[in-house]
Write a protein that holds these residues in place. Structure first.
Motif, short mmCIF file in Angstrom:
data_model
loop_
_atom_site.label_atom_id
_atom_site.label_comp_id
_atom_site.label_asym_id
_atom_site.label_seq_id
_atom_site.Cartn_x
_atom_site.Cartn_y
_atom_site.Cartn_z
N THR A 26 0.87 -1.17 0.00
CA THR A 26 0.00 0.00 0.00
C THR A 26 0.91 1.22 0.00
O THR A 26 1.75 1.37 0.89
N ASN A 45 -3.28 7.29 -3.01
CA ASN A 45 -2.87 6.13 -2.22
C ASN A 45 -3.69 4.92 -2.62
O ASN A 45 -4.84 5.03 -3.00
N GLY A 46 -3.05 3.75 -2.56
CA GLY A 46 -3.72 2.51 -2.92
C GLY A 46 -2.74 1.36 -2.92
O GLY A 46 -1.60 1.48 -2.47
N VAL A 47 -3.19 0.23 -3.45
CA VAL A 47 -2.39 -0.99 -3.49
C VAL A 47 -1.75 -1.14 -4.87
O VAL A 47 -2.41 -0.96 -5.89
N ARG A 64 -7.26 1.79 -5.90
CA ARG A 64 -7.91 2.18 -4.65
C ARG A 64 -9.42 2.19 -4.87
O ARG A 64 -9.89 2.19 -6.01
N ARG A 110 -8.77 -6.73 1.11
CA ARG A 110 -7.59 -6.56 1.96
C ARG A 110 -6.60 -7.69 1.78
O ARG A 110 -6.97 -8.83 1.54
N GLU A 113 -0.87 -8.52 5.98
CA GLU A 113 0.30 -7.65 6.11
C GLU A 113 1.56 -8.47 6.33
O GLU A 113 1.55 -9.44 7.07
#
Length: 127
Positions: A26, A45-47, A64, A110, A113
């Motif tokens: 991200t 912002n985003g992946v 995003r 999602r 992480e």
């Protein structure tokens, strides 16, 4: 011969230190926007769902969700319009392209992480 000339021309327009990020991270992409005479920074912002190309032609795609609608934007990695790329979190992925995220909705979008060993990162910071 001609390939050597092309490499020389490309090297002049490449960044000395390109931003380091991976697929699934991200990120905040800080882009310079010109409005008349003024210049401002806009953050997207985003992946990161894809990276492609090599040399000056290398690009990356960031996705995003805005008001329930998916928005993707592709940025050239070595563009002078990109002020910086800031990694917010790293995701665990097993694919080179994350196009399957386009079909997902809600919490399914999602990614897990990636855990970073803080002791190692502190030692590297001290060096």
């Amino acid at each position: 011969m001609s390939q050597d000339i092309m490499n020389l021309v490309e090297k002049a327009s490449m960044r000395d230190e390109p931003p380091e990020f991976e697929i699934g991270d991200t990120v905040d992409v800080h882009t310079r926007i010109l409005e008349g005479e003024k210049e401002r920074i806009q953050i997207f912002n985003g992946v990161v769902i894809a990276r492609r190309g090599a040399g000056t032609r290398e690009t990356f795609t960031v996705r995003r969700i805005v008001q329930g609608e998916g928005v993707e934007r592709t940025f050239p990695l070595h563009s002078p319009r990109i002020a910086k790329v800031e990694v917010k979190r790293s995701g665990v992925v097993r694919r080179a392209k994350l196009y399957f995220l386009r079909d997902r909705v809600g919490k399914a979008v999602r990614l897990r992480e990636r855990r970073v060993d803080r002791r190692k990162s502190k030692e590297e910071a001290q060096k």
